[in-house]
Design a protein around this motif. Sequence first.
Motif, PDB file in Angstrom:
ATOM      1  N   ASP A  17       0.808  -1.471   0.010  1.00 26.86           N
ATOM      2  CA  ASP A  17       0.037   0.035   0.123  1.00 26.86           C
ATOM      3  C   ASP A  17       0.883   1.287   0.021  1.00 26.86           C
ATOM      4  O   ASP A  17       0.319   2.307   0.418  1.00 26.86           O
ATOM      5  CB  ASP A  17      -0.995   0.110   1.170  1.00 26.86           C
ATOM      6  CG  ASP A  17      -1.969  -1.144   1.166  1.00 26.86           C
ATOM      7  OD1 ASP A  17      -2.206  -1.498   0.202  1.00 26.86           O
ATOM      8  OD2 ASP A  17      -2.244  -1.329   2.376  1.00 26.86           O
ATOM      9  N   ARG A  18       2.068   1.127  -0.255  1.00 24.87           N
ATOM     10  CA  ARG A  18       2.908   2.227  -0.197  1.00 24.87           C
ATOM     11  C   ARG A  18       3.739   2.382  -1.535  1.00 24.87           C
ATOM     12  O   ARG A  18       3.182   1.762  -2.554  1.00 24.87           O
ATOM     13  CB  ARG A  18       3.899   2.058   1.041  1.00 24.87           C
ATOM     14  CG  ARG A  18       3.629   1.487   2.323  1.00 24.87           C
ATOM     15  CD  ARG A  18       4.648   1.337   3.192  1.00 24.87           C
ATOM     16  NE  ARG A  18       5.359   2.587   3.734  1.00 24.87           N
ATOM     17  CZ  ARG A  18       4.821   3.250   4.503  1.00 24.87           C
ATOM     18  NH1 ARG A  18       3.793   3.148   5.181  1.00 24.87           N
ATOM     19  NH2 ARG A  18       5.660   4.336   4.805  1.00 24.87           N
ATOM     20  N   ARG A  19       4.581   3.215  -1.557  1.00 26.45           N
ATOM     21  CA  ARG A  19       5.208   3.628  -3.006  1.00 26.45           C
ATOM     22  C   ARG A  19       5.916   2.334  -3.416  1.00 26.45           C
ATOM     23  O   ARG A  19       6.050   1.427  -2.744  1.00 26.45           O
ATOM     24  CB  ARG A  19       6.295   4.784  -2.858  1.00 26.45           C
ATOM     25  CG  ARG A  19       5.631   6.139  -2.560  1.00 26.45           C
ATOM     26  CD  ARG A  19       6.677   6.887  -2.289  1.00 26.45           C
ATOM     27  NE  ARG A  19       5.887   8.458  -1.906  1.00 26.45           N
ATOM     28  CZ  ARG A  19       5.422   9.420  -2.627  1.00 26.45           C
ATOM     29  NH1 ARG A  19       5.679   9.031  -4.012  1.00 26.45           N
ATOM     30  NH2 ARG A  19       5.074  10.263  -2.228  1.00 26.45           N
ATOM     31  N   GLU A  20       6.314   2.530  -4.954  1.00 27.28           N
ATOM     32  CA  GLU A  20       6.922   1.329  -5.379  1.00 27.28           C
ATOM     33  C   GLU A  20       8.290   1.142  -4.759  1.00 27.28           C
ATOM     34  O   GLU A  20       9.009   2.345  -4.484  1.00 27.28           O
ATOM     35  CB  GLU A  20       6.811   1.568  -7.003  1.00 27.28           C
ATOM     36  CG  GLU A  20       7.794   0.359  -7.717  1.00 27.28           C
ATOM     37  CD  GLU A  20       7.630   0.793  -9.351  1.00 27.28           C
ATOM     38  OE1 GLU A  20       8.523   0.035  -9.992  1.00 27.28           O
ATOM     39  OE2 GLU A  20       7.049   1.878  -9.541  1.00 27.28           O
ATOM     40  N   GLU A  21       8.733  -0.014  -4.911  1.00 28.95           N
ATOM     41  CA  GLU A  21      10.170  -0.222  -4.170  1.00 28.95           C
ATOM     42  C   GLU A  21      11.162   0.063  -5.110  1.00 28.95           C
ATOM     43  O   GLU A  21      11.199  -0.023  -6.356  1.00 28.95           O
ATOM     44  CB  GLU A  21      10.153  -1.676  -4.069  1.00 28.95           C
ATOM     45  CG  GLU A  21      11.548  -2.190  -3.363  1.00 28.95           C
ATOM     46  CD  GLU A  21      11.740  -3.569  -3.262  1.00 28.95           C
ATOM     47  OE1 GLU A  21      11.055  -4.361  -2.368  1.00 28.95           O
ATOM     48  OE2 GLU A  21      12.436  -4.139  -4.352  1.00 28.95           O
ATOM     49  N   THR A  22      12.400   1.070  -4.575  1.00 29.70           N
ATOM     50  CA  THR A  22      13.356   1.544  -5.246  1.00 29.70           C
ATOM     51  C   THR A  22      14.734   0.618  -4.614  1.00 29.70           C
ATOM     52  O   THR A  22      14.818   0.528  -3.517  1.00 29.70           O
ATOM     53  CB  THR A  22      13.544   2.767  -4.992  1.00 29.70           C
ATOM     54  OG1 THR A  22      12.607   3.652  -5.148  1.00 29.70           O
ATOM     55  CG2 THR A  22      14.903   3.268  -5.608  1.00 29.70           C
ATOM     56  N   GLY A  31      32.012  -5.582  -2.570  1.00 31.05           N
ATOM     57  CA  GLY A  31      31.539  -5.691  -3.419  1.00 31.05           C
ATOM     58  C   GLY A  31      30.174  -4.706  -3.743  1.00 31.05           C
ATOM     59  O   GLY A  31      30.346  -3.586  -3.152  1.00 31.05           O
ATOM     60  N   VAL A  32      29.146  -5.288  -4.412  1.00 31.14           N
ATOM     61  CA  VAL A  32      28.038  -4.362  -4.831  1.00 31.14           C
ATOM     62  C   VAL A  32      27.085  -4.787  -3.997  1.00 31.14           C
ATOM     63  O   VAL A  32      26.614  -6.279  -4.221  1.00 31.14           O
ATOM     64  CB  VAL A  32      27.817  -4.126  -6.106  1.00 31.14           C
ATOM     65  CG1 VAL A  32      26.518  -3.195  -6.502  1.00 31.14           C
ATOM     66  CG2 VAL A  32      28.907  -3.731  -6.996  1.00 31.14           C
ATOM     67  N   THR A  33      26.411  -4.089  -3.103  1.00 36.20           N
ATOM     68  CA  THR A  33      25.116  -4.472  -2.440  1.00 36.20           C
ATOM     69  C   THR A  33      24.023  -3.931  -2.818  1.00 36.20           C
ATOM     70  O   THR A  33      24.015  -2.446  -2.571  1.00 36.20           O
ATOM     71  CB  THR A  33      25.377  -4.432  -0.787  1.00 36.20           C
ATOM     72  OG1 THR A  33      26.728  -5.227  -0.538  1.00 36.20           O
ATOM     73  CG2 THR A  33      24.249  -4.793  -0.079  1.00 36.20           C
ATOM     74  N   TYR A  34      22.807  -4.503  -2.943  1.00 40.63           N
ATOM     75  CA  TYR A  34      21.597  -3.995  -3.121  1.00 40.63           C
ATOM     76  C   TYR A  34      20.832  -3.578  -1.794  1.00 40.63           C
ATOM     77  O   TYR A  34      20.851  -4.498  -0.894  1.00 40.63           O
ATOM     78  CB  TYR A  34      20.764  -4.604  -3.983  1.00 40.63           C
ATOM     79  CG  TYR A  34      19.847  -5.752  -3.730  1.00 40.63           C
ATOM     80  CD1 TYR A  34      18.822  -5.663  -2.991  1.00 40.63           C
ATOM     81  CD2 TYR A  34      20.499  -7.314  -3.951  1.00 40.63           C
ATOM     82  CE1 TYR A  34      18.141  -6.803  -2.306  1.00 40.63           C
ATOM     83  CE2 TYR A  34      19.883  -8.223  -3.257  1.00 40.63           C
ATOM     84  CZ  TYR A  34      18.795  -8.087  -2.596  1.00 40.63           C
ATOM     85  OH  TYR A  34      18.063  -9.052  -2.176  1.00 40.63           O
ATOM     86  N   VAL A  35      19.929  -2.543  -1.986  1.00 41.52           N
ATOM     87  CA  VAL A  35      19.062  -2.097  -0.573  1.00 41.52           C
ATOM     88  C   VAL A  35      17.930  -2.023  -1.227  1.00 41.52           C
ATOM     89  O   VAL A  35      17.616  -0.906  -2.105  1.00 41.52           O
ATOM     90  CB  VAL A  35      19.741  -1.009   0.214  1.00 41.52           C
ATOM     91  CG1 VAL A  35      19.032  -0.913   1.427  1.00 41.52           C
ATOM     92  CG2 VAL A  35      21.228  -1.423   0.386  1.00 41.52           C
ATOM     93  N   ALA A  36      16.805  -2.670  -0.706  1.00 47.56           N
ATOM     94  CA  ALA A  36      15.317  -2.385  -1.290  1.00 47.56           C
ATOM     95  C   ALA A  36      14.747  -1.225  -0.311  1.00 47.56           C
ATOM     96  O   ALA A  36      14.972  -1.354   1.271  1.00 47.56           O
ATOM     97  CB  ALA A  36      14.675  -3.394  -1.001  1.00 47.56           C
ATOM     98  N   VAL A  37      14.452  -0.358  -0.892  1.00 47.90           N
ATOM     99  CA  VAL A  37      13.874   1.126   0.135  1.00 47.90           C
ATOM    100  C   VAL A  37      12.244   1.282  -0.601  1.00 47.90           C
ATOM    101  O   VAL A  37      11.958   1.353  -1.872  1.00 47.90           O
ATOM    102  CB  VAL A  37      14.675   2.197  -0.108  1.00 47.90           C
ATOM    103  CG1 VAL A  37      13.858   3.234   0.602  1.00 47.90           C
ATOM    104  CG2 VAL A  37      16.018   1.905   0.464  1.00 47.90           C
ATOM    105  N   SER A  38      11.196   1.416   0.214  1.00 45.73           N
ATOM    106  CA  SER A  38       9.980   1.798   0.084  1.00 45.73           C
ATOM    107  C   SER A  38       9.507   2.897   0.942  1.00 45.73           C
ATOM    108  O   SER A  38       9.482   2.502   2.035  1.00 45.73           O
ATOM    109  CB  SER A  38       9.030   0.581  -0.079  1.00 45.73           C
ATOM    110  OG  SER A  38       7.685   1.053  -0.688  1.00 45.73           O
TER     111      SER A  38
END
Length: 287
Positions: A17-22, A31-38
């Motif tokens: 129910d919130r904004r689309e995940e970025t 290395g390269v780490t992804y972080v999911a933010v909404s």
Amino acid sequence: MPSDEDIALSEKRMYGDRREETRAYVAGRMGVTYVAVSDDQIGRFGLEEQCTARDVAGADGRLVVATDEDILVGGEEGLEPTGFGPAVAVGADPLLAADEDGRVARSTDGEWETAGTVDEVRSIDGGLVAAADGVYRVDPDGLTPLGRRDARDVAAEGPFAATGAGLFRGTEDGWDLEEGGDATVVAAETGGGRAHAVVGGDLLERPDGGERSDGSRSSSEQRSDGGEWWLADAPREGVVDVAYDEATFAVTGDGAVLVDPVTAKDGEPEWRTRSLGLTDVVGIAVP
């Protein structure tokens, strides 16, 4: 104890129910780490690419990573080597890179073409390069020197340059000092909106139009000459990079991600933080 899958599903329901995940990407020695933010929630994170990352940039859905072996380019589907070789700095729009010897190159139709050589490249943004011997613009026929020695970071919007002598803004006549002190980081949103800088260890912000949303000045007025930069009231010190999407993203050298969201649970924007347990972090990017 709930499994990782259960946690991920719970996060997805929470985000529904919130904004689309970025997805933001943090680069460093591990290395390269992804972080999911909404919205104001910093969710799951994980290793995207194991490597020794030295710089990271993102634009228009493309992620670019400088490593000690090659330039990697890609997105959520993975990263692929480009054949550039070891690199120390990258820019995503246009696709530029620099190596340890100061060679600056542009990618054209998948081929790297040398634009010129400078002294110790520190940063690339847009068509600008920050180096020990000054700021340069990458032009079709080579590199054009723009002055300001000891450039640690550069932002094409503005343009701004972070140097050992302070934070400067480029004008038709040269460079004007905006904040005195030891400036190490500067970032500016494409289109001339938000901008951030680290000067004397403090994270400063220049909101849209140079005014805070509440119309007031913060305590940075006491440390400046009445300019358009304010203390960002960040909850952590040691910020090494800033990136933008709908929210503002920052990262510290010891792996803490900071997000200043568009909205927050209490209706007031404020920084959210999460430690990723990383070391020797060099940058953050949002493709």
